[in-house]
Design a protein around this motif. Structure first.
Motif: not given
Ligand code: FES
Ligand code: FES
Length: 153
Positions: A99-104, A136-139
């Protein structure tokens, strides 16, 4: 705008909602019912952020019109607050740094719950397939995959 009544089960409670027939389930959840845990990432079926369970299947709520919802059993991420499988998934996501930004994350929890309810000990390939529609764009997907595999029985 014309409204129509729709009856279905939401998070284990029968509900009747008045909404314009052109509304998607995602719009009804977020704009009428104030259930904002279900996210709107793309509005066109490409990201999986809006995933909910409809009759135990992971479905993009942005592609589901209200006509299709009538009489179904819908679970949103809010409805999994006390679910032991979802709880295991949430903890594994945190432990694995998925989990980074958590949007996904809500969409991924829904997709994981659908997978683990149907197949409590899925293979790597089965897990990848179940998460294929969730972006997911972050993790990076390795952490997400590790987390879901960790939450297996
Ligand atoms: S918001 Fe539904 S798939 Fe992206
Ligand atoms: S954690 Fe940011 S999009 Fe997945």
């Amino acid at each position: 705008m014309k409204f129509r009544k729709y009856s279905f089960k939401l998070n284990n409670k029968p509900i009747v909602v008045e909404a314009p027939p052109a509304y998607t389930l995602l719009e009804v959840l977020r704009n009428i019912l104030d259930l904002t845990g279900t996210k709107d990432g793309c509005s066109k079926g490409e990201c999986g952020a809006c995933t909910v369970l409809i009759n135990d299947r992971a479905i993009n709520s942005c592609l589901t019109i209200m006509e299709q919802v009538e009489g179904t059993d819908i679970i949103t991420v809010e409805g999994l607050a006390k679910d032991p499988v979802a709880d295991k998934v949430r903890r594994a996501f945190v432990q694995e740094g998925a989990v980074q930004c958590g949007y996904c994350t809500p969409g991924l929890i829904m997709a994981s719950k659908a997978l683990l309810a149907k197949s409590p000990n899925p293979s790597v390939d089965e897990t990848k397939e179940a998460l294929r529609g969730n972006l997911c764009r972050c993790t990076g997907y390795a952490k997400i995959l590790r987390a879901v595999l960790k939450a297996r029985r």
